[in-house]
Design a protein around this motif. Sequence first.
Motif, PDB file in Angstrom:
ATOM      1  N   GLU A   2       0.827  -1.190   0.000  1.00  0.00           N
ATOM      2  CA  GLU A   2       0.000   0.000   0.000  1.00  0.00           C
ATOM      3  C   GLU A   2       0.868   1.248   0.000  1.00  0.00           C
ATOM      4  OE1 GLU A   2      -2.903   0.019   3.078  1.00  0.00           O
ATOM      5  OE2 GLU A   2      -3.868  -1.792   2.328  1.00  0.00           O
ATOM      6  N   GLY A   3       0.370   2.291  -0.610  1.00  0.00           N
ATOM      7  CA  GLY A   3       1.071   3.556  -0.570  1.00  0.00           C
ATOM      8  C   GLY A   3       0.997   4.309  -1.874  1.00  0.00           C
ATOM      9  N   ILE A   4       1.840   5.321  -1.970  1.00  0.00           N
ATOM     10  CA  ILE A   4       1.947   6.153  -3.168  1.00  0.00           C
ATOM     11  C   ILE A   4       3.272   5.827  -3.835  1.00  0.00           C
ATOM     12  CG2 ILE A   4       2.055   8.518  -4.051  1.00  0.00           C
ATOM     13  CD1 ILE A   4      -0.650   7.800  -2.859  1.00  0.00           C
ATOM     14  N   TYR A   5       3.185   5.527  -5.119  1.00  0.00           N
ATOM     15  CA  TYR A   5       4.350   5.167  -5.903  1.00  0.00           C
ATOM     16  C   TYR A   5       4.403   6.075  -7.120  1.00  0.00           C
ATOM     17  CZ  TYR A   5       3.887   1.074  -2.995  1.00  0.00           C
ATOM     18  OH  TYR A   5       3.780   0.250  -1.914  1.00  0.00           O
ATOM     19  N   ALA A   6       5.584   6.527  -7.475  1.00  0.00           N
ATOM     20  CA  ALA A   6       5.694   7.405  -8.643  1.00  0.00           C
ATOM     21  C   ALA A   6       7.082   7.296  -9.250  1.00  0.00           C
ATOM     22  CB  ALA A   6       5.408   8.854  -8.263  1.00  0.00           C
ATOM     23  N   ARG A   7       7.106   7.487 -10.544  1.00  0.00           N
ATOM     24  CA  ARG A   7       8.365   7.466 -11.285  1.00  0.00           C
ATOM     25  C   ARG A   7       8.218   8.379 -12.488  1.00  0.00           C
ATOM     26  NH1 ARG A   7      10.080   1.618 -13.030  1.00  0.00           N
ATOM     27  NH2 ARG A   7       9.708   1.295 -10.813  1.00  0.00           N
ATOM     28  N   ARG A   8       9.274   9.085 -12.804  1.00  0.00           N
ATOM     29  CA  ARG A   8       9.283   9.968 -13.969  1.00  0.00           C
ATOM     30  C   ARG A   8       9.345   9.136 -15.244  1.00  0.00           C
ATOM     31  NH1 ARG A   8       9.365  14.430 -16.297  1.00  0.00           N
ATOM     32  NH2 ARG A   8      10.872  15.220 -17.753  1.00  0.00           N
ATOM     33  N   SER A   9       8.615   9.591 -16.247  1.00  0.00           N
ATOM     34  CA  SER A   9       8.615   8.932 -17.552  1.00  0.00           C
ATOM     35  C   SER A   9       9.125   9.897 -18.604  1.00  0.00           C
ATOM     36  CB  SER A   9       7.199   8.496 -17.932  1.00  0.00           C
ATOM     37  OG  SER A   9       7.155   8.175 -19.314  1.00  0.00           O
ATOM     38  N   PRO A  10      10.247   9.582 -19.229  1.00  0.00           N
ATOM     39  CA  PRO A  10      10.723  10.435 -20.321  1.00  0.00           C
ATOM     40  C   PRO A  10       9.741  10.477 -21.497  1.00  0.00           C
ATOM     41  CG  PRO A  10      12.420   8.846 -19.678  1.00  0.00           C
ATOM     42  CD  PRO A  10      11.169   8.493 -18.937  1.00  0.00           C
ATOM     43  N   VAL A  11       9.024   9.392 -21.718  1.00  0.00           N
ATOM     44  CA  VAL A  11       8.062   9.339 -22.823  1.00  0.00           C
ATOM     45  C   VAL A  11       6.940  10.352 -22.605  1.00  0.00           C
ATOM     46  CG1 VAL A  11       6.356   7.881 -23.993  1.00  0.00           C
ATOM     47  CG2 VAL A  11       8.583   6.930 -23.357  1.00  0.00           C
ATOM     48  N   LEU A  12       6.474  10.454 -21.368  1.00  0.00           N
ATOM     49  CA  LEU A  12       5.389  11.384 -21.056  1.00  0.00           C
ATOM     50  C   LEU A  12       5.895  12.766 -20.677  1.00  0.00           C
ATOM     51  CD1 LEU A  12       3.054   9.090 -18.927  1.00  0.00           C
ATOM     52  CD2 LEU A  12       2.919   9.594 -21.381  1.00  0.00           C
ATOM     53  N   ASP A  13       7.185  12.881 -20.390  1.00  0.00           N
ATOM     54  CA  ASP A  13       7.798  14.116 -19.920  1.00  0.00           C
ATOM     55  C   ASP A  13       7.134  14.590 -18.623  1.00  0.00           C
ATOM     56  OD1 ASP A  13       9.680  16.156 -19.983  1.00  0.00           O
ATOM     57  OD2 ASP A  13       8.327  17.517 -21.063  1.00  0.00           O
ATOM     58  N   GLU A  32       3.664  16.716 -12.819  1.00  0.00           N
ATOM     59  CA  GLU A  32       4.872  17.186 -13.520  1.00  0.00           C
ATOM     60  C   GLU A  32       6.127  16.485 -12.994  1.00  0.00           C
ATOM     61  OE1 GLU A  32       5.235  19.267 -16.167  1.00  0.00           O
ATOM     62  OE2 GLU A  32       3.060  19.326 -16.322  1.00  0.00           O
ATOM     63  N   THR A  33       6.200  16.324 -11.688  1.00  0.00           N
ATOM     64  CA  THR A  33       7.337  15.631 -11.069  1.00  0.00           C
ATOM     65  C   THR A  33       6.810  14.641 -10.035  1.00  0.00           C
ATOM     66  OG1 THR A  33       7.571  17.325  -9.368  1.00  0.00           O
ATOM     67  CG2 THR A  33       8.904  17.603 -11.354  1.00  0.00           C
ATOM     68  N   ALA A  34       7.599  13.631  -9.766  1.00  0.00           N
ATOM     69  CA  ALA A  34       7.221  12.648  -8.753  1.00  0.00           C
ATOM     70  C   ALA A  34       7.322  13.290  -7.373  1.00  0.00           C
ATOM     71  CB  ALA A  34       8.135  11.435  -8.836  1.00  0.00           C
ATOM     72  N   PRO A  35       6.315  13.109  -6.539  1.00  0.00           N
ATOM     73  CA  PRO A  35       6.381  13.661  -5.184  1.00  0.00           C
ATOM     74  C   PRO A  35       7.577  13.081  -4.427  1.00  0.00           C
ATOM     75  CG  PRO A  35       4.170  12.876  -5.675  1.00  0.00           C
ATOM     76  CD  PRO A  35       5.047  12.425  -6.789  1.00  0.00           C
ATOM     77  N   ALA A  36       8.190  13.894  -3.590  1.00  0.00           N
ATOM     78  CA  ALA A  36       9.373  13.464  -2.856  1.00  0.00           C
ATOM     79  C   ALA A  36       9.086  12.290  -1.930  1.00  0.00           C
ATOM     80  CB  ALA A  36       9.938  14.635  -2.047  1.00  0.00           C
ATOM     81  N   ASP A  37       7.854  12.189  -1.445  1.00  0.00           N
ATOM     82  CA  ASP A  37       7.530  11.110  -0.516  1.00  0.00           C
ATOM     83  C   ASP A  37       7.007   9.850  -1.206  1.00  0.00           C
ATOM     84  OD1 ASP A  37       5.157  12.289  -1.303  1.00  0.00           O
ATOM     85  OD2 ASP A  37       4.229  12.140   0.680  1.00  0.00           O
ATOM     86  N   ALA A  38       6.965   9.826  -2.533  1.00  0.00           N
ATOM     87  CA  ALA A  38       6.504   8.652  -3.267  1.00  0.00           C
ATOM     88  C   ALA A  38       7.659   7.668  -3.449  1.00  0.00           C
ATOM     89  CB  ALA A  38       5.957   9.060  -4.626  1.00  0.00           C
TER      90      ALA A  38
END
Length: 147
Positions: A2-13, A32-38
């Motif tokens: 469980e939680g918040i997960y995020a990653r930057r995608s160069p394809v989506l910018d 626009e950017t992945a949250p610092a706590d993700a």
Amino acid sequence: MEGIYARRSPVLDRAVQLGVAGDRVVGVSFPETAPADATPDHPLLDRVVAYLDGAEDHFDDVAVALTVPTDQRAVLEAVRTVPYGETVDVARLARLAGLDDEDEADRETVRTALRGNPVPLFVPDHRIAGPGATPAAVAERLRAVEA
């Protein structure tokens, strides 16, 4: 997981962010950017990155939580049946959801469901020509990935 997960995608910018509760995805967004706590590591994010890099994935096995009214749920479940790489209009989606595509109230139900889609990508509203929860620029890139 469980939680918040995020990653930057160069394809989506921009980033892809997933909210997971129990064994279900409860939210998807494209900040626009992945949250610092993700957290950047999650098996679904790995699949999303592979998809964005060109691996065909329908995501139809991904468990999602659709906390929307029943009529909107039918619409969002119908969105999941639109094949990879295809785009349909709101009228066709209304018919797929068992609604009357000539009834303005039913067409509005479809548009409302699309705009309120809590899990774009896994309920691929980018495959619908019309309003959706996926930002327009992201939807355009997702359609290009599937072309």
